[in-house]
Design an enzyme around this catalytic site. Structure first.
Site, PDB file in Angstrom:
ATOM      1  N   GLY A  15       5.653 -40.382  25.296  1.00 49.63           N
ATOM      2  CA  GLY A  15       5.198 -41.121  26.471  1.00 49.63           C
ATOM      3  C   GLY A  15       4.313 -40.300  27.400  1.00 49.63           C
ATOM      4  CG  HIS A  16       3.154 -42.159  31.113  1.00 51.91           C
ATOM      5  ND1 HIS A  16       3.837 -43.253  30.647  1.00 51.91           N
ATOM      6  CD2 HIS A  16       3.532 -41.988  32.387  1.00 51.91           C
ATOM      7  CE1 HIS A  16       4.600 -43.726  31.600  1.00 51.91           C
ATOM      8  NE2 HIS A  16       4.445 -42.968  32.677  1.00 51.91           N
ATOM      9  CG  ASN A  17       2.793 -38.236  33.532  1.00 48.83           C
ATOM     10  OD1 ASN A  17       1.901 -38.886  33.007  1.00 48.83           O
ATOM     11  ND2 ASN A  17       2.866 -38.076  34.824  1.00 48.83           N
TER      12      ASN A  17
END
Length: 169
Positions: free
Chosen positions: A98-100
């Site tokens: 996922g993002h980050n």
């Protein structure tokens, strides 16, 4: 497909149907297998009275040296900063990042495992098939997650964790 402002380091190999979205940085000696998508938007929406509004994903992805990414794996771009995959990490086919997310060095993720947005993995974290880490969670160095383990809170002590929710084995 290598889109604008991407970098692919020396001795890295991209197999057919790989997509690098804008701003993706792949260091040297990486292998990215067929169908992998690196840098697509993260799954981030803000609820309003009129419905869901997409949160812009304007960050990037950095794949450090010696990483191998399996077929049909996806790694989302960060919302603002950088989604980072650490040196020497190996991702099997069908993995979702996922993002980050920030992954340390020399991690291993088996097929159908995933990490939700804004989570952090230390160095040498091993994730068995179908294991998952929920969002905004940290997993310390030298931790093994057994197949189908579900991590919903920080893991602060190295060890082997299994079950859902995961517990020290």
């Amino acid at each position: 497909v290598v889109m604008s402002n991407c970098h692919v380091g020396a001795h890295s190999v991209l197999f057919p149907n790989v997509v690098l979205y804008p701003g993706t940085h792949v260091e040297s000696h990486c292998t990215i297998h067929a169908g992998a998508v690196i840098g697509a938007d993260g799954f981030s929406y803000h609820p309003t009275e009129k419905g869901l509004v997409k949160v812009p994903q304007v960050g990037s992805v950095r794949i450090q040296s010696g990483v191998e990414i399996g077929a049909n794996t996806t790694i989302d771009r960060a919302t603002l900063g950088v989604t980072r995959i650490g040196t020497g990490t190996k991702l099997d086919n069908l993995v979702q990042i996922g993002h980050n997310v920030v992954m340390g060095s020399h991690c291993v993720m088996a097929s159908q495992s995933g990490i939700a947005g804004s989570s952090t993995l230390g160095n040498k974290v091993l994730m068995g098939a179908q294991s998952g880490v929920s969002g905004h969670v940290s997993v310390c160095d030298n931790t093994m997650l057994a197949g189908r383990a579900g991590v919903i809170s920080d893991i602060k002590e190295p060890g082997i964790y299994s079950g859902a929710p995961s517990m020290n084995h």
